[in-house]
Enzyme design. Structure first.
Site, mmCIF file in Angstrom:
data_model
loop_
_atom_site.group_PDB
_atom_site.id
_atom_site.type_symbol
_atom_site.label_atom_id
_atom_site.label_comp_id
_atom_site.label_asym_id
_atom_site.label_seq_id
_atom_site.Cartn_x
_atom_site.Cartn_y
_atom_site.Cartn_z
ATOM 1 N N TRP A 165 -33.232 97.515 3.363
ATOM 2 C CA TRP A 165 -32.355 97.325 4.400
ATOM 3 C C TRP A 165 -30.867 97.204 3.687
ATOM 4 O O TRP A 165 -29.808 97.734 4.157
ATOM 5 C CB TRP A 165 -32.607 96.354 5.233
ATOM 6 C CG TRP A 165 -33.664 96.306 5.930
ATOM 7 C CD1 TRP A 165 -34.939 95.620 6.091
ATOM 8 C CD2 TRP A 165 -33.970 97.427 6.898
ATOM 9 N NE1 TRP A 165 -35.853 96.208 6.932
ATOM 10 C CE2 TRP A 165 -35.273 97.641 7.410
ATOM 11 C CE3 TRP A 165 -33.169 98.859 7.505
ATOM 12 C CZ2 TRP A 165 -35.902 98.272 8.361
ATOM 13 C CZ3 TRP A 165 -33.859 99.604 8.488
ATOM 14 C CH2 TRP A 165 -34.788 99.306 8.702
ATOM 15 N N ASP A 216 -26.820 89.927 6.630
ATOM 16 C CA ASP A 216 -27.790 90.508 7.451
ATOM 17 C C ASP A 216 -28.934 89.596 7.666
ATOM 18 O O ASP A 216 -29.697 89.516 6.551
ATOM 19 C CB ASP A 216 -28.193 91.754 6.973
ATOM 20 C CG ASP A 216 -29.232 92.440 7.895
ATOM 21 O OD1 ASP A 216 -29.956 91.796 8.775
ATOM 22 O OD2 ASP A 216 -29.811 93.770 7.759
ATOM 23 N N LYS A 218 -36.988 91.064 15.429
ATOM 24 C CA LYS A 218 -37.911 90.379 14.397
ATOM 25 C C LYS A 218 -38.194 88.925 14.933
ATOM 26 O O LYS A 218 -39.286 88.602 14.825
ATOM 27 C CB LYS A 218 -36.941 90.238 12.977
ATOM 28 C CG LYS A 218 -36.394 91.695 12.559
ATOM 29 C CD LYS A 218 -37.535 92.577 11.858
ATOM 30 C CE LYS A 218 -37.062 93.958 12.152
ATOM 31 N NZ LYS A 218 -36.066 94.360 11.079
HETATM 32 C C1 LIG Z 1 -35.357 95.523 10.868
HETATM 33 C C2 LIG Z 1 -34.198 95.506 10.171
HETATM 34 C C3 LIG Z 1 -33.122 96.206 10.203
HETATM 35 C C4 LIG Z 1 -32.866 97.349 10.957
HETATM 36 O O1 LIG Z 1 -32.881 96.949 12.285
HETATM 37 P P1 LIG Z 1 -32.706 98.146 13.669
HETATM 38 O O2 LIG Z 1 -32.855 97.397 14.743
HETATM 39 O O3 LIG Z 1 -34.017 98.865 13.600
HETATM 40 O O4 LIG Z 1 -31.679 99.092 13.093
HETATM 41 C C5 LIG Z 1 -32.082 95.707 9.287
HETATM 42 N N1 LIG Z 1 -31.928 94.643 8.475
HETATM 43 C C6 LIG Z 1 -33.000 93.923 8.480
HETATM 44 C C7 LIG Z 1 -33.070 92.796 7.422
HETATM 45 C C8 LIG Z 1 -34.143 94.246 9.073
HETATM 46 O O5 LIG Z 1 -35.485 93.617 8.841
#
Ligand SMILES: *Cc1c(COP(=O)(O)O)cnc(C)c1O
Length: 360
Positions: A101, A171, A195
């Protein structure tokens, strides 16, 4: 009704209480004769829902008026572009690459300017967090970017990097609301809610207000300017109404549970049960450096692909679902987010012990 223990990395397990409440309100939300899915986002009913969700979220995290809270669409992945579009004034940013990511975010930023790879743990399949205490941060960098909990590899920053005065952008998708979050350490901190918070389709971005300006990169779409979203209370266009509604319920559930410090204790207790077993096991082993282990995503392997596949198959049959590791790493991964009860991890460990006895 029969519910499994769902170890999915995302979309993921939600609190049963929240699902039952949503079920109860499905046909007739609080006497208005329709579901939240059917109501206008401009209605008083929905305005109350979004206002209350934001207020509860601010209260839960402890967010001051110096920060805006934005409910955005496009997933974590669209933030990979939104961050440089809104913040990359000098067209330079430093990225720490600790997984897929972070790497995707770095590649996206390179579309807009000079995205430096400040540090990386790719040399050891992202199984650790690099030492970030004295990195050569670029003097002209607009920000330093991290992915705080690496969903796929199961690592977590337990200490934030020394950014040498630069803005920190993070993030937190897979550790969002799993522990207290000091937003004052960040310029922007964001996470996809699927998540650890709610259904898929929304990101919550916490953005320091002085960073929300019209001074964005030329060509930035109106929808992607933080200012557009902040000025319109996340309702420049139709927001993800139902997701906001469910997230609002999860915020209330988290408050009822005792807040983020209590969640952290609960999550530590759950993770310890699994990690202690992995450390003692003769069949399974964790794949991550101990001091960088995530409380949320726990990858492990037997070292034998066929045995891994057998484990996943038999676990599924026993009601322990979505334990297959990410397609890029193989093995297994147990995601044990806020809504996974302690009993779920107990059931997993008991199953692993039995499997170990039968297969060693
Ligand atoms: C799942 C995830 C993403 C991507 O998320 P989307 O909503 O599918 O774009 C980005 N960063 C992290 C850390 C993730 O676990």
């Amino acid at each position: 009704m029969s519910r499994v223990y769902n170890f999915s990395a995302g979309p993921a397990v939600l609190p049963e209480e929240v699902l039952l409440e949503a079920q109860e309100e499905m046909m007739d939300y609080r006497g208005c004769g329709m579901s939240v899915m059917e109501m206008s986002h401009r209605s008083k009913m929905f305005d109350d829902i979004i206002q209350e969700a934001e207020a509860d979220f601010r209260d839960l995290v402890g967010i001051s008026d110096d920060y805006s809270v934005l409910f955005l669409q496009g997933g974590g992945s669209l933030q990979f572009a939104a961050v440089p579009m809104n913040l990359m004034k000098n067209r330079v940013a430093d990225y720490i690459i600790t997984g897929q990511w972070a790497k995707k975010a770095w590649q996206e930023a390179a579309l807009f300017g000079k995205a430096n790879k400040l540090a990386s743990s790719e040399d050891k399949t992202f199984s650790y967090i690099p030492d970030c205490s004295d990195l050569p941060v670029s003097p002209e960098a607009d920000y330093v970017y991290i992915c705080e909990n690496n969903t796929i590899y199961g690592t977590k920053y337990w200490k934030l990097p020394n950014t040498k005065g630069k803005l920190l952008v993070s993030d937190v998708s897979s550790c969002f609301l799993s522990e207290p979050l000091d937003v004052t350490k960040y310029g922007v901190v964001y996470g996809g809610v699927q998540k650890n918070i709610g259904p898929a389709g929304m990101v919550i971005a916490i953005v320091r207000k002085d960073l929300i300006t019209d001074d964005v990169l030329p060509g930035t779409p109106t929808m992607m300017k933080y200012k557009t979203q902040a000025d319109n209370g996340s309702m420049y266009n139709t927001p993800n109404c139902y997701c906001i509604y469910i997230c609002g319920k999860v915020f209330k559930w988290l408050k009822k549970m005792g807040g983020l410090s209590v969640m952290k204790e609960r999550n530590e207790k759950k993770a310890k049960l699994l990690y202690d077993y992995l450390d003692a096991s003769k069949l399974f082993r964790g794949t991550v450096v101990k001091e960088d282990r995530s409380l949320m995503n726990v990858p492990f392997v037997t070292g034998d692909k066929d045995l891994d596949a057998k484990f996943v198959k038999e676990a599924t049959a026993a009601g322990l679902e979505n334990l297959k590791g990410h397609r890029t790493v193989g093995g297994m991964r147990a995601s044990i987010y806020n809504a996974m009860p302690y009993e779920g991890v107990e059931a997993l460990v008991a199953f692993m012990k039995k499997f170990e006895e039968e297969n060693l």
